[in-house]
Design a protein around this motif. Structure first.
Motif, PDB file in Angstrom:
ATOM      1  N   GLU A 162      -3.375 -31.047 -29.266  1.00  0.00           N
ATOM      2  CA  GLU A 162      -4.746 -30.569 -29.020  1.00  0.00           C
ATOM      3  C   GLU A 162      -5.233 -29.593 -30.078  1.00  0.00           C
ATOM      4  O   GLU A 162      -4.585 -28.598 -30.382  1.00  0.00           O
ATOM      5  CB  GLU A 162      -4.812 -29.880 -27.643  1.00  0.00           C
ATOM      6  N   LEU A 163      -6.421 -29.917 -30.590  1.00  0.00           N
ATOM      7  CA  LEU A 163      -7.109 -29.027 -31.515  1.00  0.00           C
ATOM      8  C   LEU A 163      -8.208 -28.301 -30.734  1.00  0.00           C
ATOM      9  O   LEU A 163      -8.445 -27.109 -30.915  1.00  0.00           O
ATOM     10  CB  LEU A 163      -7.714 -29.904 -32.614  1.00  0.00           C
ATOM     11  N   GLU A 164      -8.849 -29.047 -29.864  1.00  0.00           N
ATOM     12  CA  GLU A 164      -9.938 -28.487 -29.059  1.00  0.00           C
ATOM     13  C   GLU A 164     -10.040 -29.292 -27.770  1.00  0.00           C
ATOM     14  O   GLU A 164      -9.781 -30.496 -27.765  1.00  0.00           O
ATOM     15  CB  GLU A 164     -11.239 -28.591 -29.864  1.00  0.00           C
ATOM     16  N   GLY A 165     -10.410 -28.619 -26.693  1.00  0.00           N
ATOM     17  CA  GLY A 165     -10.614 -29.334 -25.425  1.00  0.00           C
ATOM     18  C   GLY A 165     -12.078 -29.275 -25.030  1.00  0.00           C
ATOM     19  O   GLY A 165     -12.733 -28.240 -25.187  1.00  0.00           O
ATOM     20  N   PHE A 210      -4.111 -15.040 -29.646  1.00  0.00           N
ATOM     21  CA  PHE A 210      -4.806 -15.988 -30.519  1.00  0.00           C
ATOM     22  C   PHE A 210      -6.306 -15.840 -30.313  1.00  0.00           C
ATOM     23  O   PHE A 210      -6.737 -15.107 -29.417  1.00  0.00           O
ATOM     24  CB  PHE A 210      -4.364 -17.428 -30.214  1.00  0.00           C
ATOM     25  N   PHE A 265       0.340 -22.770 -34.068  1.00  0.00           N
ATOM     26  CA  PHE A 265      -0.166 -23.700 -33.053  1.00  0.00           C
ATOM     27  C   PHE A 265      -0.150 -23.064 -31.667  1.00  0.00           C
ATOM     28  O   PHE A 265      -1.103 -23.184 -30.907  1.00  0.00           O
ATOM     29  CB  PHE A 265       0.648 -24.997 -33.045  1.00  0.00           C
ATOM     30  N   ARG A 266       0.943 -22.413 -31.328  1.00  0.00           N
ATOM     31  CA  ARG A 266       1.006 -21.778 -30.009  1.00  0.00           C
ATOM     32  C   ARG A 266       1.571 -20.366 -30.158  1.00  0.00           C
ATOM     33  O   ARG A 266       2.753 -20.183 -30.414  1.00  0.00           O
ATOM     34  CB  ARG A 266       1.867 -22.609 -29.061  1.00  0.00           C
ATOM     35  N   THR A 267       0.697 -19.381 -30.031  1.00  0.00           N
ATOM     36  CA  THR A 267       1.122 -17.988 -30.100  1.00  0.00           C
ATOM     37  C   THR A 267       0.673 -17.313 -28.803  1.00  0.00           C
ATOM     38  O   THR A 267      -0.052 -17.910 -28.015  1.00  0.00           O
ATOM     39  CB  THR A 267       0.471 -17.286 -31.310  1.00  0.00           C
ATOM     40  N   GLU A 298       2.804 -17.222 -23.169  1.00  0.00           N
ATOM     41  CA  GLU A 298       3.333 -18.584 -23.237  1.00  0.00           C
ATOM     42  C   GLU A 298       4.854 -18.570 -23.092  1.00  0.00           C
ATOM     43  O   GLU A 298       5.538 -17.729 -23.689  1.00  0.00           O
ATOM     44  CB  GLU A 298       2.974 -19.218 -24.594  1.00  0.00           C
ATOM     45  N   ARG A 344      -5.695 -22.735 -34.510  1.00  0.00           N
ATOM     46  CA  ARG A 344      -5.294 -24.151 -34.596  1.00  0.00           C
ATOM     47  C   ARG A 344      -6.130 -24.910 -35.606  1.00  0.00           C
ATOM     48  O   ARG A 344      -5.646 -25.838 -36.256  1.00  0.00           O
ATOM     49  CB  ARG A 344      -5.421 -24.826 -33.224  1.00  0.00           C
ATOM     50  N   GLN A 385     -10.124 -17.646 -29.700  1.00  0.00           N
ATOM     51  CA  GLN A 385     -10.781 -18.843 -29.184  1.00  0.00           C
ATOM     52  C   GLN A 385     -12.231 -18.871 -29.648  1.00  0.00           C
ATOM     53  O   GLN A 385     -12.837 -17.820 -29.888  1.00  0.00           O
ATOM     54  CB  GLN A 385     -10.751 -18.847 -27.648  1.00  0.00           C
ATOM     55  N   ARG A 415      -2.042 -15.122 -23.867  1.00  0.00           N
ATOM     56  CA  ARG A 415      -1.304 -15.883 -22.848  1.00  0.00           C
ATOM     57  C   ARG A 415       0.180 -15.660 -23.075  1.00  0.00           C
ATOM     58  O   ARG A 415       0.656 -15.836 -24.205  1.00  0.00           O
ATOM     59  CB  ARG A 415      -1.607 -17.384 -22.953  1.00  0.00           C
ATOM     60  N   ALA A 432     -13.997 -25.976 -26.099  1.00  0.00           N
ATOM     61  CA  ALA A 432     -13.147 -24.786 -26.281  1.00  0.00           C
ATOM     62  C   ALA A 432     -12.113 -25.064 -27.359  1.00  0.00           C
ATOM     63  O   ALA A 432     -11.193 -25.862 -27.164  1.00  0.00           O
ATOM     64  CB  ALA A 432     -12.457 -24.426 -24.968  1.00  0.00           C
ATOM     65  N   GLY A 433     -12.301 -24.411 -28.493  1.00  0.00           N
ATOM     66  CA  GLY A 433     -11.359 -24.600 -29.601  1.00  0.00           C
ATOM     67  C   GLY A 433     -10.792 -23.260 -30.018  1.00  0.00           C
ATOM     68  O   GLY A 433     -11.040 -22.235 -29.383  1.00  0.00           O
ATOM     69  N   GLY A 434     -10.022 -23.291 -31.089  1.00  0.00           N
ATOM     70  CA  GLY A 434      -9.440 -22.045 -31.559  1.00  0.00           C
ATOM     71  C   GLY A 434      -9.401 -22.016 -33.072  1.00  0.00           C
ATOM     72  O   GLY A 434      -9.029 -23.001 -33.709  1.00  0.00           O
TER      73      GLY A 434
HETATM   74  P1  ATP Z   1      -2.379 -26.283 -24.535  1.00  0.00           P
HETATM   75  O1  ATP Z   1      -2.463 -27.462 -23.583  1.00  0.00           O
HETATM   76  O2  ATP Z   1      -1.994 -26.661 -25.933  1.00  0.00           O
HETATM   77  O3  ATP Z   1      -1.629 -25.118 -23.979  1.00  0.00           O
HETATM   78  P2  ATP Z   1      -4.829 -25.505 -23.430  1.00  0.00           P
HETATM   79  O4  ATP Z   1      -5.376 -26.821 -22.972  1.00  0.00           O
HETATM   80  O5  ATP Z   1      -4.201 -24.606 -22.464  1.00  0.00           O
HETATM   81  O6  ATP Z   1      -3.869 -25.747 -24.677  1.00  0.00           O
HETATM   82  P3  ATP Z   1      -7.393 -24.356 -23.622  1.00  0.00           P
HETATM   83  O7  ATP Z   1      -7.224 -23.522 -22.437  1.00  0.00           O
HETATM   84  O8  ATP Z   1      -8.232 -25.592 -23.521  1.00  0.00           O
HETATM   85  O9  ATP Z   1      -5.972 -24.741 -24.210  1.00  0.00           O
HETATM   86  O10 ATP Z   1      -7.878 -23.452 -24.810  1.00  0.00           O
HETATM   87  C1  ATP Z   1      -8.835 -23.873 -25.757  1.00  0.00           C
HETATM   88  C2  ATP Z   1      -8.329 -23.767 -27.169  1.00  0.00           C
HETATM   89  O11 ATP Z   1      -7.759 -22.495 -27.416  1.00  0.00           O
HETATM   90  C3  ATP Z   1      -7.219 -24.745 -27.537  1.00  0.00           C
HETATM   91  O12 ATP Z   1      -7.758 -26.014 -27.857  1.00  0.00           O
HETATM   92  C4  ATP Z   1      -6.609 -24.074 -28.742  1.00  0.00           C
HETATM   93  O13 ATP Z   1      -7.357 -24.330 -29.905  1.00  0.00           O
HETATM   94  C5  ATP Z   1      -6.719 -22.611 -28.366  1.00  0.00           C
HETATM   95  N1  ATP Z   1      -5.442 -22.160 -27.806  1.00  0.00           N
HETATM   96  C6  ATP Z   1      -5.072 -22.209 -26.515  1.00  0.00           C
HETATM   97  N2  ATP Z   1      -3.833 -21.681 -26.343  1.00  0.00           N
HETATM   98  C7  ATP Z   1      -3.426 -21.303 -27.581  1.00  0.00           C
HETATM   99  C8  ATP Z   1      -2.246 -20.676 -28.075  1.00  0.00           C
HETATM  100  N3  ATP Z   1      -1.250 -20.316 -27.259  1.00  0.00           N
HETATM  101  N4  ATP Z   1      -2.151 -20.428 -29.399  1.00  0.00           N
HETATM  102  C9  ATP Z   1      -3.162 -20.754 -30.234  1.00  0.00           C
HETATM  103  N5  ATP Z   1      -4.298 -21.333 -29.828  1.00  0.00           N
HETATM  104  C10 ATP Z   1      -4.448 -21.610 -28.513  1.00  0.00           C
END
Ligand code: ATP
Length: 444
Positions: A264-267, A195, A190-192, A182, A310, A197, A180, A305-307
């Motif tokens: 967020e750790l996982e959604g 990454f 945490f946000r790269t 970002e 994270r 999933q 992504r 959906a986790g990663g």
């Molecule tokens: P955020 O709101 O923090 O951007 P998201 O809700 O977009 O996250 P999801 O699309 O639900 O994230 O992705 C599922 C999982 O993938 C997240 O819970 C996280 O563990 C991981 N993840 C998502 N984006 C990233 C990122 N940029 N870097 C590292 N891990 C990520």
């Protein structure tokens, strides 16, 4: 967070990427212990999802898919974040996160708060990385690096239904890289932009969707507790109606209290029949379940959906401890033994003593056929223990004078620091049993 970043670097868990070329913002490379730890996280996830159940199968789909997948899923038009530029400091911010961002000129203020700030109107920025497939650079060659692994699962729904002979409720699980672009990556792993999933799509009869949604939130929360996260640092936060993604009927985040605050750790999302319906319409292939009695329906999807990145960060933050033992500082990672990169260290007390080294090497050969273990004969024994504490090794076996007399060794426990003597011949069975014992973090 600084302490974790510094430990990761010092002990070779994670390095800033491309460092010899000045780095690349928020890109990281995992080193030896980092790879082993992250592999353990992924293996534990697959165990919980696939090995310990009968209703989930694994898949590994391509990263670059037919671009129509991303049109059907809504990503081409809708996978955007609102972006604003500051004409003064030339920095970019997420319009919905100004309150968490710092002004480029006056970091104590938020963007837009000083008289010099000159923010543009917000515009939508698509987070997908675009590339091209093949040698021709035209509109027909456009492709995307996947921004989530989930779509690779939906497009294989029919294959799994038919070939794995599944009927709802059943799930498909996948671990893999996602990308992504970002706008504001940061906070270490945490946000790269690149990454991994760990996603599982669970297909259920529509009338069972609410029940399975609740079920998976609890299953996933329990998984994090099982592998050592403190319950006091975990919470489940249901999404407000206005934060729901375009595909979601309901969603809850499992959040961890990171040093940056609850995040967020996982959604877990109830995606309804959105994805299967979209791909049916777009591809012309019916993605539905047809029962033996002729009943047919489009299953609803519950998605945890986790990663692993994270998760890795949360586990390290949670495990990190500093304490003084016998007047000496010790840094220790109290990792769950099933997550720890090295399961045991083998330490000959006197490295110059050939007999001790011989016994230690014999033990090493025996253990490493079965476990990730490490031999260390470098420096004072106290320093060697501390090196192992820092990487979270749960047990250390020391070969000393007494070993030469009676073939016993000392085992030292990372958390309690208790030591006991064991027969050398029984070490392998002891370790097997010790690693299998239920473990809970000793931290409050
Ligand atoms: P955020 O709101 O923090 O951007 P998201 O809700 O977009 O996250 P999801 O699309 O639900 O994230 O992705 C599922 C999982 O993938 C997240 O819970 C996280 O563990 C991981 N993840 C998502 N984006 C990233 C990122 N940029 N870097 C590292 N891990 C990520």
């Amino acid at each position: 967070m600084d302490k974790i970043v510094s430990l990761c670097r010092r002990r070779g868990f994670v390095f800033p990427s491309s460092e010899i070329y000045g780095g690349l913002g928020s890109a990281y490379d995992y080193g030896h212990y980092g790879v082993l730890t992250k592999n353990n996280i992924k293996a534990r996830w697959l165990e919980a999802m696939v090995q310990e159940r009968e209703d989930i199968v694994a898949i590994d789909s391509a990263i670059i898919l037919n671009p129509r997948v991303w049109e059907a899923s809504g990503h081409v038009t809708g996978f955007t974040d609102p972006l604003v530029d500051c004409r003064t400091c030339k920095l970019r911010f997420r319009a919905d996160q100004l309150a968490q961002s710092s002004c480029g000129r006056k970091p104590s203020k938020h963007p837009g708060e000083t008289p010099d700030c000159d923010l543009t109107e917000a515009r939508q920025f698509n987070l997908m990385f675009k590339t091209q497939v093949g040698a021709l650079e035209d509109a027909s060659s456009v492709a995307y690096l996947r921004p989530e692994t989930a779509q690779g699962i939906f497009i294989n729904f029919k294959n799994v239904l038919q070939l794995a002979r599944r009927k709802p409720p059943f799930g498909i699980a996948q671990i893999g890289k996602s990308f992504r672009n970002e706008i504001t990556p940061g906070n270490f792993l945490f946000r790269t932009r690149e990454f991994e999933q760990m996603e599982m799509e669970f297909f259920v009869p529509p009338q069972e969707a609410d029940e399975w949604f609740t079920y998976w939130i609890e299953q996933r929360r329990a998984w994090y507790v099982r592998y050592g996260l403190r319950e006091s640092h975990l919470r489940v936060r249901p999404h407000e109606a206005d934060e729901l993604a375009h595909y979601a009927r309901a969603a809850s985040d499992i959040e961890y209290l990171y040093p940056i605050g609850w995040s967020e750790l996982e959604g877990i999302a109830n995606r309804g029949d959105f994805d299967l319906t979209q791909h049916t319409e777009s591809s012309g292939t019916k993605l539905e379940y047809v029962g033996e009695g002729g009943e047919r329906y489009t299953p609803n999807v519950i998605e945890p959906a986790g990663g692993p990145d994270r998760t890795f960060l949360a586990l390290l933050v949670d495990a990190y401890d500093e304490e003084v033992v016998a007047d000496r500082d010790r840094t220790v990672l109290r990792l769950h033994p099933a997550i720890a990169p090295i399961k045991a260290a083998i330490l000959p007390l006197i490295p110059r003593n050939g007999d001790m080294v011989g016994k230690a090497r014999g033990l090493l050969d025996d253990l490493r056929r079965r476990f990730m273990v490490e031999y260390d004969d470098n420096g004072q024994i106290g320093r060697r223990y501390r090196r192992q504490d820092e990487i979270g090794t749960p047990f250390a076996f020391t070969i000393d004078d007494q070993t030469l007399e009676d073939d016993t060794v000392t085992v030292r426990d990372r958390d309690s620091l208790a030591q006991e003597r064991l027969p050398l011949a029984g070490v392998r069975a002891w370790l097997e049993e010790a690693l299998d014992r239920p473990w809970r973090t000793p931290k409050e």
